[in-house]
Design a protein around this motif. Sequence first.
Motif, PDB file in Angstrom:
ATOM      1  N   ARG A   2       0.829  -1.196   0.000  1.00 20.68           N
ATOM      2  CA  ARG A   2       0.000   0.000   0.000  1.00 20.68           C
ATOM      3  C   ARG A   2       0.867   1.251   0.000  1.00 20.68           C
ATOM      4  N   ARG A   3       0.571   2.153  -0.925  1.00 19.30           N
ATOM      5  CA  ARG A   3       1.289   3.424  -1.009  1.00 19.30           C
ATOM      6  C   ARG A   3       0.514   4.546  -0.349  1.00 19.30           C
ATOM      7  N   LEU A   4      -0.811   4.422  -0.303  1.00 18.94           N
ATOM      8  CA  LEU A   4      -1.680   5.351   0.406  1.00 18.94           C
ATOM      9  C   LEU A   4      -2.578   4.525   1.313  1.00 18.94           C
ATOM     10  N   THR A   5      -2.920   5.061   2.447  1.00 16.16           N
ATOM     11  CA  THR A   5      -3.753   4.320   3.389  1.00 16.16           C
ATOM     12  C   THR A   5      -5.205   4.778   3.285  1.00 16.16           C
ATOM     13  N   PRO A   6      -6.125   3.855   3.521  1.00 14.45           N
ATOM     14  CA  PRO A   6      -7.532   4.237   3.581  1.00 14.45           C
ATOM     15  C   PRO A   6      -7.750   5.177   4.771  1.00 14.45           C
ATOM     16  N   LEU A   7      -8.703   6.078   4.641  1.00  8.13           N
ATOM     17  CA  LEU A   7      -9.007   7.031   5.713  1.00  8.13           C
ATOM     18  C   LEU A   7     -10.329   6.697   6.383  1.00  8.13           C
ATOM     19  N   MET A  33     -10.956   0.973  -1.528  1.00  8.16           N
ATOM     20  CA  MET A  33     -10.705   1.926  -2.604  1.00  8.16           C
ATOM     21  C   MET A  33     -11.365   3.263  -2.304  1.00  8.16           C
ATOM     22  N   VAL A  34     -12.630   3.239  -1.942  1.00 10.98           N
ATOM     23  CA  VAL A  34     -13.357   4.476  -1.652  1.00 10.98           C
ATOM     24  C   VAL A  34     -12.731   5.193  -0.453  1.00 10.98           C
ATOM     25  N   ALA A  35     -12.376   4.447   0.579  1.00 11.67           N
ATOM     26  CA  ALA A  35     -11.754   5.068   1.754  1.00 11.67           C
ATOM     27  C   ALA A  35     -10.403   5.682   1.413  1.00 11.67           C
ATOM     28  N   THR A  36      -9.706   5.115   0.445  1.00  9.48           N
ATOM     29  CA  THR A  36      -8.413   5.669   0.026  1.00  9.48           C
ATOM     30  C   THR A  36      -8.614   6.869  -0.894  1.00  9.48           C
ATOM     31  N   MET A  37      -9.639   6.816  -1.735  1.00  4.67           N
ATOM     32  CA  MET A  37      -9.959   7.968  -2.579  1.00  4.67           C
ATOM     33  C   MET A  37     -10.303   9.198  -1.733  1.00  4.67           C
ATOM     34  N   ALA A  38     -10.686   8.992  -0.492  1.00  2.00           N
ATOM     35  CA  ALA A  38     -11.077  10.093   0.392  1.00  2.00           C
ATOM     36  C   ALA A  38      -9.948  11.094   0.618  1.00  2.00           C
ATOM     37  N   HIS A  39      -8.709  10.735   0.309  1.00  2.00           N
ATOM     38  CA  HIS A  39      -7.615  11.708   0.393  1.00  2.00           C
ATOM     39  C   HIS A  39      -7.908  12.923  -0.486  1.00  2.00           C
ATOM     40  N   SER A  40      -8.616  12.703  -1.592  1.00  2.42           N
ATOM     41  CA  SER A  40      -8.959  13.782  -2.516  1.00  2.42           C
ATOM     42  C   SER A  40     -10.477  13.911  -2.615  1.00  2.42           C
ATOM     43  N   PRO A  41     -11.061  14.933  -2.007  1.00  2.31           N
ATOM     44  CA  PRO A  41     -12.512  15.114  -2.126  1.00  2.31           C
ATOM     45  C   PRO A  41     -12.973  15.208  -3.578  1.00  2.31           C
ATOM     46  N   ALA A  42     -12.188  15.855  -4.430  1.00  4.14           N
ATOM     47  CA  ALA A  42     -12.576  15.996  -5.835  1.00  4.14           C
ATOM     48  C   ALA A  42     -12.601  14.634  -6.529  1.00  4.14           C
TER      49      ALA A  42
END
Length: 175
Positions: A2-7, A33-42
Amino acid sequence: MRRLTPLDPAEAPEKSRELLNDIIGRRGGVGAMVATMAHSPALLQGYLDLSRAMKRVKLPRALSEKISLAVQEWIGCGHCLQAHAEAGRAAGLSESDIALARQGTSTDAREAALIALAVRVLAEPSSITDEDVAEVRAHGWSDRIVAEIVGVVALNLLTGAFNLLVGLEPAEGTA
């Protein structure tokens, strides 16, 4: 890896927090995936909007999953392949259907033409000719379906590329 963590929603930017809490309220949870996408609201908002829109396409669900399998095989996202194989099975696809879709084809010539077009939209869109579109139309596909293929491909590119970038892999023991 994992390079980014889920939020968790509490860690997410405000707009992402709202989106995550809405999903959790409706479904009880969100995937990695969705929790990790949360890093970017856009990005999260764009994904959710496109995903909802593509649920309204006129493609039969099983065919949409075949297209997703063909596109994800080309992209190389194991996480997405796993998800679309499971969704395909739920939509009535056999293991043979799934294997053929991953090869970019189908036993049905009409479906095979559309799947092949979808792969070309992903891999080499500048090579698509008037004759290619005419061939898909000759198989009975409407201009609406031809247009919607771009949306299905775009959604798959978004999810596959994102998962590969952040290092989201299939769950252990499944695939």
